[in-house]
Design an enzyme around this catalytic site. Structure first.
Site, PDB file in Angstrom:
ATOM      1  CD  GLU A  25     -42.781 102.566 -89.260  1.00  0.00           C
ATOM      2  OE1 GLU A  25     -41.967 103.307 -89.923  1.00  0.00           O
ATOM      3  OE2 GLU A  25     -42.564 101.291 -89.135  1.00  0.00           O
ATOM      4  CD  GLU A 176     -38.561 100.385 -96.766  1.00  0.00           C
ATOM      5  OE1 GLU A 176     -37.909  99.419 -95.919  1.00  0.00           O
ATOM      6  OE2 GLU A 176     -37.953 101.620 -96.853  1.00  0.00           O
ATOM      7  CD  GLU A 295     -40.416 104.552 -95.015  1.00  0.00           C
ATOM      8  OE1 GLU A 295     -39.533 104.500 -94.498  1.00  0.00           O
ATOM      9  OE2 GLU A 295     -41.232 103.904 -95.260  1.00  0.00           O
TER      10      GLU A 295
HETATM   11  O1  AHR Z   1     -38.544 104.986 -91.390  1.00  0.00           O
HETATM   12  C1  AHR Z   1     -38.012 103.817 -90.628  1.00  0.00           C
HETATM   13  C2  AHR Z   1     -38.183 102.587 -91.517  1.00  0.00           C
HETATM   14  O2  AHR Z   1     -37.223 102.659 -92.539  1.00  0.00           O
HETATM   15  C3  AHR Z   1     -39.346 102.385 -92.042  1.00  0.00           C
HETATM   16  O3  AHR Z   1     -40.251 101.589 -91.068  1.00  0.00           O
HETATM   17  C4  AHR Z   1     -39.208 101.520 -93.162  1.00  0.00           C
HETATM   18  O4  AHR Z   1     -40.131 101.615 -94.265  1.00  0.00           O
HETATM   19  C5  AHR Z   1     -37.738 102.005 -93.610  1.00  0.00           C
HETATM   20  O5  AHR Z   1     -36.825 100.993 -94.149  1.00  0.00           O
END
Ligand code: AHR
Length: 481
Positions: A25, A176, A295
């Site tokens: 990210e 999310e 994730e």
């Molecule tokens: O990985 C860090 C953050 O965690 C991501 O941006 C989000 O999708 C999650 O809450």
């Protein structure tokens, strides 16, 4: 002596290589100074991407990279990241309120695809449905996938130096959306999903769209989503699930009880998979909503990495995290019939990271070593495997006549001796890779990059005896007869 049993004739399904994927990210030090050091860097690089990371990604056969977020995706406009780099705008990064950083857009779609190709990995793009329209995403797909000589976006891609289409198959529809992605209710998200997915799917053949699934154990989200999408279906190939474990003491100087606490949190992944999946199949959605745990990992307090807190969420990785990786990947293997892909968060200089990097320095963490040790499972047939000791996690698979068995000792207090029996097949020699350290708080640093490193041994006449040191991980490959 305790036992590990592998039941060779009992097949649980094919282990999708994509279970071993990663997430990168635009957050803290993941992209800039992480994967990307720039062409003028003192670090060896290819097109500005760290060669060390590229080589190691290839070695571990990491199959897929999810990008650009995460929460960053919520406000990302893909058009900012194409064209001449000097003309790209600087924007407020989603995480700006946490670390004051701005997004220079020096890594955009074309560079991400380049990085994937250098690593031998497939791209998985998480599209912004929070603050852009379906048409914006349709245009992004057009830019990526339309054949040369067709659309204006294909011509723009060609003008930017990339004549042939990228054929990006996997697209996330939001991220999310129960939280940063718009704080939507599942009913609202389901309606939005249908609208976005219909338009996205129309842009290119062969797309696989991933919906936003639950936050960990939020079983209500899955129930409502399936209820809504099963009656009026939109195109969908998978449902994302996010689950982090953490809040179990200090990142490095945890107590033994905090070790146990974290392992219990990680073990919850099994229940999370099983309960969401039972809802999915109760709605007959098993072909649309295969689980994409895109994730996962440990979320400890930041500040323990080389940047000493400058990189948001950057944390060190100890043997405790390596054991969490081993346990989690074993759970994924055992449940491979329910799982389309998984991506650990995140690739470098962040949560549960595989690498730590800064300027000329770049090292593997113990998590990387676990991914590398487990790569023999990719594409294999998962076999029934279990241990008689509750402190041992195990999974097994067979591919091309070789059995890969991975195990970890979840106890930080006692070593465990085990005896392996493979029902249905004989074996003789074994290759064993072990990741162990007397100090369970051990971790790798730029000064001591191999403080935690695997050791390998070949045993000609393997009698099945395994010694699993406390808090250690092992991968055994045997040729079946
Ligand atoms: O990985 C860090 C953050 O965690 C991501 O941006 C989000 O999708 C999650 O809450």
């Amino acid at each position: 002596m305790e036992k590990i049993y592998v039941v060779e004739p009992k097949r649980l399904g094919k282990i999708a290589p994509e279970i071993y994927s990663v997430f990168a990210e635009h957050l803290g030090g993941v992209i800039y100074d992480g994967i990307y050091c720039g062409e003028d860097s003192v670090a060896e690089n290819i097109h500005g991407f760290r060669k060390f990371i590229i080589d190691k990604m290839r070695e571990a056969r990491i199959p897929l990279i999810r990008w650009p977020g995460g929460c960053f995706a919520e406000t990302y406009d893909w058009r900012d990241g194409i064209g001449p780099r000097s003309e790209r705008p600087v924007r407020i990064n989603w995480w700006n309120q946490c670390d004051g950083r701005y997004e220079p857009n020096q890594i955009g779609t074309d560079e991400f695809i380049d990085f994937c190709r250098l690593c031998g990995a497939e791209p998985y793009i998480a599209a912004n449905m929070t603050s852009t329209t379906p048409l914006d995403i349709r245009d992004w797909i057009d830019y990526c996938n339309s054949p040369a000589g067709t659309t204006t976006y294909a011509a723009l891609r060609e003008k930017n130096g990339h004549k042939e289409p990228y054929n990006v198959r996997l697209w996330g529809v939001g991220n999310e959306n129960w939280g940063g992605g718009g704080n939507m209710t599942p009913e609202y998200y389901a309606n939005e999903y249908r609208r976005y997915a219909e338009v996205m799917n129309n842009a290119s053949a062969g797309l696989e769209l991933i919906s936003c699934g639950p936050n960990g154990a939020d079983y209500g989200w899955t129930q409502t989503l399936m209820d809504s999408l099963s009656t009026k279906r939109g195109p969908m190939a998978g449902m994302a699930v996010h689950y982090y474990c953490g809040s179990a003491g200090d990142t490095i100087n945890f107590t033994d009880d905090e070790w146990d606490q974290l392992i219990r949190q990680a073990a919850k992944m099994r229940e999370i998979i099983e309960r969401h999946w039972s809802t999915v199949i109760s709605y007959g959605m098993e072909n649309q909503a295969k689980l994409c745990i895109d994730e996962w990992g440990c979320w400890h307090p930041g500040g323990t990495g080389p940047s000493k807190g400058a990189n948001l969420f950057e944390q060190q990785v100890t043997m405790r995290d390596a054991v969490v990786s081993a346990l989690t990947l074993n759970i994924f293997n055992q449940n491979c019939d329910k799982i389309k892909l998984c991506a650990t968060a995140q690739l470098v200089n962040n949560l549960h990271t595989l690498f730590l990097a800064h300027d000329a320095d770049c090292i593997c963490t113990p998590n990387y070593h676990v991914f590398n040790m487990y790569k023999g499972h990719q594409g294999g047939d998962a076999l029934e495997a279990f241990a008689t000791d509750n402190d041992v996690t195990v999974s097994a698979s067979e591919k091309d006549g070789a059995l890969t068995l991975t195990a970890a000792n979840l106890s930080c207090r006692r070593d465990i001796e085990l005896d392996l029996t493979v029902y249905g097949k004989d074996y003789n020699s074994a290759d064993i890779i072990s990741l162990a350290n007397d100090n369970l708080r051990a971790h790798n640093t730029f000064d001591a990059p191999e403080a935690v490193a695997p050791t390998s041994a070949h045993i000609d006449s393997f009698d099945g005896r395994i010694e699993l040191a406390r808090g250690s991980v092992m991968a055994i490959t045997v040729k079946l007869k």
